[in-house]
Design a protein around this motif. Sequence first.
Motif, mmCIF file in Angstrom:
data_model
loop_
_atom_site.group_PDB
_atom_site.id
_atom_site.type_symbol
_atom_site.label_atom_id
_atom_site.label_comp_id
_atom_site.label_asym_id
_atom_site.label_seq_id
_atom_site.Cartn_x
_atom_site.Cartn_y
_atom_site.Cartn_z
ATOM 1 N N ARG A 182 9.638 7.658 2.802
ATOM 2 C CA ARG A 182 9.263 8.386 1.377
ATOM 3 C C ARG A 182 9.909 7.883 0.276
ATOM 4 O O ARG A 182 9.410 7.909 -0.808
ATOM 5 C CB ARG A 182 9.095 9.712 1.640
ATOM 6 C CG ARG A 182 8.165 10.028 2.785
ATOM 7 C CD ARG A 182 8.236 11.571 2.971
ATOM 8 N NE ARG A 182 9.266 11.876 3.911
ATOM 9 C CZ ARG A 182 9.814 13.165 4.419
ATOM 10 N NH1 ARG A 182 8.913 13.943 4.375
ATOM 11 N NH2 ARG A 182 10.680 13.393 5.171
ATOM 12 N N ILE A 213 9.027 4.505 -0.985
ATOM 13 C CA ILE A 213 7.906 4.829 -1.844
ATOM 14 C C ILE A 213 7.886 5.325 -3.138
ATOM 15 O O ILE A 213 7.364 4.721 -4.168
ATOM 16 C CB ILE A 213 6.810 5.745 -1.102
ATOM 17 C CG1 ILE A 213 6.621 5.046 0.194
ATOM 18 C CG2 ILE A 213 5.626 5.940 -1.647
ATOM 19 C CD1 ILE A 213 5.591 5.807 1.427
ATOM 20 N N ARG A 214 8.779 6.479 -3.196
ATOM 21 C CA ARG A 214 9.045 6.886 -4.677
ATOM 22 C C ARG A 214 9.556 5.742 -5.509
ATOM 23 O O ARG A 214 9.624 5.696 -6.637
ATOM 24 C CB ARG A 214 10.012 8.145 -4.672
ATOM 25 C CG ARG A 214 9.308 9.428 -4.078
ATOM 26 C CD ARG A 214 10.245 10.732 -4.269
ATOM 27 N NE ARG A 214 11.624 10.697 -3.670
ATOM 28 C CZ ARG A 214 11.708 11.080 -2.294
ATOM 29 N NH1 ARG A 214 10.725 11.591 -1.755
ATOM 30 N NH2 ARG A 214 12.887 10.905 -1.760
ATOM 31 N N ASP A 227 0.764 -1.094 -0.061
ATOM 32 C CA ASP A 227 -0.041 0.079 0.041
ATOM 33 C C ASP A 227 1.041 1.303 0.020
ATOM 34 O O ASP A 227 1.510 1.583 1.007
ATOM 35 C CB ASP A 227 -0.874 -0.157 1.433
ATOM 36 C CG ASP A 227 -2.136 1.195 0.987
ATOM 37 O OD1 ASP A 227 -1.890 1.935 0.341
ATOM 38 O OD2 ASP A 227 -3.048 0.958 2.042
ATOM 39 N N LEU A 228 1.156 1.808 -1.116
ATOM 40 C CA LEU A 228 2.000 2.776 -1.227
ATOM 41 C C LEU A 228 1.510 4.234 -0.634
ATOM 42 O O LEU A 228 2.085 5.050 -0.320
ATOM 43 C CB LEU A 228 2.640 3.084 -2.927
ATOM 44 C CG LEU A 228 3.208 2.189 -3.453
ATOM 45 C CD1 LEU A 228 3.526 2.343 -4.963
ATOM 46 C CD2 LEU A 228 4.569 1.645 -2.519
ATOM 47 N N ASP A 229 0.246 4.144 -0.683
ATOM 48 C CA ASP A 229 -0.525 5.588 0.005
ATOM 49 C C ASP A 229 -0.379 5.250 1.228
ATOM 50 O O ASP A 229 -0.296 6.584 1.952
ATOM 51 C CB ASP A 229 -1.919 5.693 -0.632
ATOM 52 C CG ASP A 229 -2.193 5.789 -2.014
ATOM 53 O OD1 ASP A 229 -1.333 6.354 -2.575
ATOM 54 O OD2 ASP A 229 -3.238 5.251 -2.519
ATOM 55 N N ALA A 230 -0.592 4.338 1.967
ATOM 56 C CA ALA A 230 -0.335 3.949 3.400
ATOM 57 C C ALA A 230 1.067 4.061 3.912
ATOM 58 O O ALA A 230 1.636 4.242 5.097
ATOM 59 C CB ALA A 230 -1.047 3.075 3.773
ATOM 60 N N ARG A 236 7.044 3.452 -6.670
ATOM 61 C CA ARG A 236 6.077 4.061 -7.770
ATOM 62 C C ARG A 236 7.010 3.947 -9.205
ATOM 63 O O ARG A 236 6.096 3.702 -10.151
ATOM 64 C CB ARG A 236 5.844 5.208 -7.495
ATOM 65 C CG ARG A 236 4.937 5.526 -5.981
ATOM 66 C CD ARG A 236 4.596 6.977 -5.809
ATOM 67 N NE ARG A 236 3.649 6.979 -4.733
ATOM 68 C CZ ARG A 236 2.326 6.784 -4.603
ATOM 69 N NH1 ARG A 236 1.528 6.199 -5.429
ATOM 70 N NH2 ARG A 236 1.955 6.759 -3.257
#
Length: 444
Positions: free
Chosen positions: A268, A271-272, A231-234, A275
């Motif tokens: 963060r 996560i980048r 879950d990249l948003d979380a 993505r």
Amino acid sequence: MAERGHGSWYFDCAVPVLPGRRERLRRGGYPTRREAIAARDALLGDGITATVEGWTMERWLRHWLTTRTRIRPTTLHSYRIHVENNLIPRLGRLRLSELTGRHITDMITTIGATNNRYGRTPTPSTLHRIRAILRSALNAAIREGMLRDNPARYVEVPSPRRPHALVWTVQRVEAWQKTGKRPAVAVWTTEQTATFLGYVAKDRLAVMWWLIALRGLRRGEAAGLRWTDVDLDAGVAMIEQQRIANGHLVTVGPPKTAASRRLIALDRHTIRLLRQHRRWQRAEHRAAGEVWQDSGYVFVAEDGAPLHPDFLTRRFRHLVLELGLPPVRLHDLRHGAASLAHCAGVDLKTVQAQLGHSSVVLTADTYTSVLTDLLAYAAEATAQLVLAAAARNPGHRHGKTKSAGPAEIGSVKRPVTRHCCRDKGSRQSRPRTSHQRPTKIKAV
């Protein structure tokens, strides 16, 4: 018999071999019919002896392996290797009832003095594992009523020591370059880890190397990570499964232990990276067209197929050799991740949760090599603590006062501070001093 004393007598009877199963047993060599009947009756009269008579160690060990249906395929494969290569060649011809502790001790001694395929004698961990496998097999025979006692439980084996990870310091790197010898378990320094991650930044699996090096994923967990688990948003990833290699065969199963099923927090920057990795994977999917295998895994081959865990090991070894860094295993990146987190100030309980250990003792003993930076920080902090205490008490510095002996310590008088008396309206001030007043210590 036509002639007296010619030939011998034998008996043939059915005996129980396991609950609900019977087989024919034939014994001979008795000089008289009476002795053959007595031997048959004695055998049938002792239920355990009758059951165990038809079983050699070779037969029992192979049968026992077929009953191990609830263990991992890799564990069963390890059991089978030790049974076929160590136990059966040395104990296989003995009857189950004939096995003694002396047989097992002699076997362990022989194995311990024999070089393996790498030209080295087995480690205490290997000897301990061989005895544990034999002990488990004999315990199963006791549960089946075929033995009364387990001779393997009394055999002493050298206690295995968990290898402690060593850091590739400058001195160790120089020694390795001269002699070619390396520690059994080694971890990179922070700078060496950063060098590796910078070198593999353009590799297809760059994000996977990053996750293993910083978050401590096992290779099977990295190969088994699915996009549905991320879950990249979380900013989290769930470790729900792993890909397990058993030779060429790969199976999907739960994580190694219950504690290994865990939540991984993503920073963060990670996560980048994930993505960007997902965008590249979608581009590869469009370019491959119908050839693409939509497996759903985060890290896949160029055609979308799942990755074999052994491929990750080989690929990592090739990258390290190509870069010229001191050698570490892929699993050693997991050791390094724990050490880096601990060096960054993360407490051991959090590191334990990050790695998925069931006990913080395992985390502290095995996975937290003390990096040089952390040692330097601890030494500096300790020195500053003492220097700060000395600065608060300058009047007691070494050389200005006579040190008290053991008998005088209890009789040292407490320093007395005199206060100037002030009359009403008086603006007298206290005399200035060249240093701070001694700290008052209250008796407890």
